[in-house]
Design a protein around this motif. Structure first.
Motif, PDB file in Angstrom:
ATOM      1  N   GLU A   1      -3.879   8.400   4.011  1.00  0.00           N
ATOM      2  CA  GLU A   1      -4.878   7.806   3.128  1.00  0.00           C
ATOM      3  C   GLU A   1      -4.195   7.052   1.998  1.00  0.00           C
ATOM      4  OE1 GLU A   1      -8.506   9.346   0.268  1.00  0.00           O
ATOM      5  OE2 GLU A   1      -8.230  10.243   2.254  1.00  0.00           O
ATOM      6  N   ALA A   2      -4.680   5.857   1.731  1.00  0.00           N
ATOM      7  CA  ALA A   2      -4.106   5.031   0.671  1.00  0.00           C
ATOM      8  C   ALA A   2      -4.371   5.651  -0.698  1.00  0.00           C
ATOM      9  CB  ALA A   2      -4.694   3.629   0.726  1.00  0.00           C
ATOM     10  N   THR A   3      -3.353   5.651  -1.533  1.00  0.00           N
ATOM     11  CA  THR A   3      -3.504   6.095  -2.914  1.00  0.00           C
ATOM     12  C   THR A   3      -3.344   4.945  -3.896  1.00  0.00           C
ATOM     13  OG1 THR A   3      -1.147   6.677  -3.033  1.00  0.00           O
ATOM     14  CG2 THR A   3      -2.688   8.419  -2.374  1.00  0.00           C
ATOM     15  N   GLN A   4      -2.746   3.848  -3.442  1.00  0.00           N
ATOM     16  CA  GLN A   4      -2.587   2.667  -4.295  1.00  0.00           C
ATOM     17  C   GLN A   4      -2.531   1.423  -3.419  1.00  0.00           C
ATOM     18  OE1 GLN A   4       0.741   2.808  -6.969  1.00  0.00           O
ATOM     19  NE2 GLN A   4       0.380   0.781  -7.807  1.00  0.00           N
TER      20      GLN A   4
ATOM     21  N   ILE B   1     -11.935   4.004  -1.102  1.00  0.00           N
ATOM     22  CA  ILE B   1     -10.636   4.683  -1.131  1.00  0.00           C
ATOM     23  C   ILE B   1      -9.688   3.861  -1.987  1.00  0.00           C
ATOM     24  CG2 ILE B   1      -8.697   5.504   0.270  1.00  0.00           C
ATOM     25  CD1 ILE B   1     -10.726   5.624   2.632  1.00  0.00           C
ATOM     26  N   ALA B   2      -9.021   4.506  -2.929  1.00  0.00           N
ATOM     27  CA  ALA B   2      -8.081   3.826  -3.830  1.00  0.00           C
ATOM     28  C   ALA B   2      -8.737   2.613  -4.491  1.00  0.00           C
ATOM     29  CB  ALA B   2      -6.807   3.412  -3.079  1.00  0.00           C
TER      30      ALA B   2
ATOM     31  N   VAL C   1       0.845  -1.195   0.000  1.00  0.00           N
ATOM     32  CA  VAL C   1       0.000   0.000   0.000  1.00  0.00           C
ATOM     33  C   VAL C   1       0.884   1.249   0.000  1.00  0.00           C
ATOM     34  CG1 VAL C   1      -1.893   1.221   1.127  1.00  0.00           C
ATOM     35  CG2 VAL C   1      -1.694  -1.263   1.395  1.00  0.00           C
ATOM     36  N   THR C   2       0.524   2.215  -0.831  1.00  0.00           N
ATOM     37  CA  THR C   2       1.150   3.539  -0.794  1.00  0.00           C
ATOM     38  C   THR C   2       0.175   4.497  -0.132  1.00  0.00           C
ATOM     39  OG1 THR C   2       2.420   3.133  -2.815  1.00  0.00           O
ATOM     40  CG2 THR C   2       2.148   5.424  -2.138  1.00  0.00           C
TER      41      THR C   2
ATOM     42  N   MET D   1       4.258   7.366   1.883  1.00  0.00           N
ATOM     43  CA  MET D   1       4.866   6.296   2.647  1.00  0.00           C
ATOM     44  C   MET D   1       4.363   4.973   2.087  1.00  0.00           C
ATOM     45  SD  MET D   1       4.780   5.555   6.761  1.00  0.00           S
ATOM     46  CE  MET D   1       3.020   5.249   6.810  1.00  0.00           C
ATOM     47  N   ARG D   2       5.238   3.974   2.050  1.00  0.00           N
ATOM     48  CA  ARG D   2       4.860   2.665   1.523  1.00  0.00           C
ATOM     49  C   ARG D   2       4.891   1.611   2.625  1.00  0.00           C
ATOM     50  NH1 ARG D   2       8.568   4.610  -1.825  1.00  0.00           N
ATOM     51  NH2 ARG D   2      10.111   3.060  -1.209  1.00  0.00           N
TER      52      ARG D   2
END
Length: 198
Positions: free
Chosen positions: A161-164, A118-119, A33-34, A48-49
């Motif tokens: 918040e997750a973007t990917q 989300i994502a 997760v990014t 952050m990953r």
């Protein structure tokens, strides 16, 4: 800087699952997760990953800045900061590791707030109140944290918040301390003891 990296990983991600009570508070399958972080220590928004493998119970966190990454072994209750440029590792102190494996706080109360997407993934939002601590986290049914909003010590809102979100096998090398790295003490701390579990 090392302390900032460690505290970023702990505050922003690792201890966050204690702020929710869905069926799963940790991923039940391999996932990367990014996250987009904002409001932390006055820093501008940064990425952050995180990678987690339930089969090994290990989690990798790559905080912003690229100074190093953290490997958490939840089964062994150990954590190390890995600095590839210096070919060195720092063992996290017991108090930090304890915070990383923090469970739901005693006396916490929870309120289910609804669902969000989300994502590209659906999650359930939970609000927690435990004494002065307050926060809202959104978890998928399989335990992936997609968003959390907490209160920083200065009262500011910290959001992640997750973007990917990518499901798939995590390569073992990503969850292993490289061979031949030198053990270093935390700044201002005592020298590390026995090498951490690999």
């Amino acid at each position: 800087m090392i302390r900032l990296l460690a505290s970023t990983a702990v505050v922003a991600l690792v201890a966050v699952p204690a702020l929710a009570q869905p069926a799963n508070v940790r991923p039940t399958r391999d996932v990367s997760v990014t996250y987009r972080m904002s409001g932390f220590a006055g820093a501008p928004p940064q990425d952050m990953r995180m990678a987690f493998s339930p089969s090994t119970n290990k989690q990798r966190v790559d905080p912003p800045g690229g100074m190093g990454w953290m490997l958490i072994d939840r089964g062994a209750n150990t954590a190390v900061m890995v600095m590839d440029a210096q070919r060195a590792i720092m063992t996290m102190p017991p108090a930090t590791v304890a915070a990383m494996s923090q469970e739901i706080p005693p006396g916490a109360t929870f309120t289910r707030k609804g669902n969000a997407t989300i994502a590209g993934n659906t999650c359930t939002e939970w609000e927690m109140v435990a004494g002065q601590a307050r926060g809202t986290s959104c978890f998928t049914d399989d335990g992936v944290l997609l968003r959390t909003v907490t209160s920083a010590p200065n009262g500011a809102a910290v959001t992640m918040e997750a973007t990917q979100v990518t499901y798939g096998t995590i390569e073992p090398a990503q969850l292993t301390v490289p061979q031949g790295y030198t053990a270093m003490p935390m700044p201002g701390g005592a020298a590390p003891g026995a090498p951490p579990a690999r």
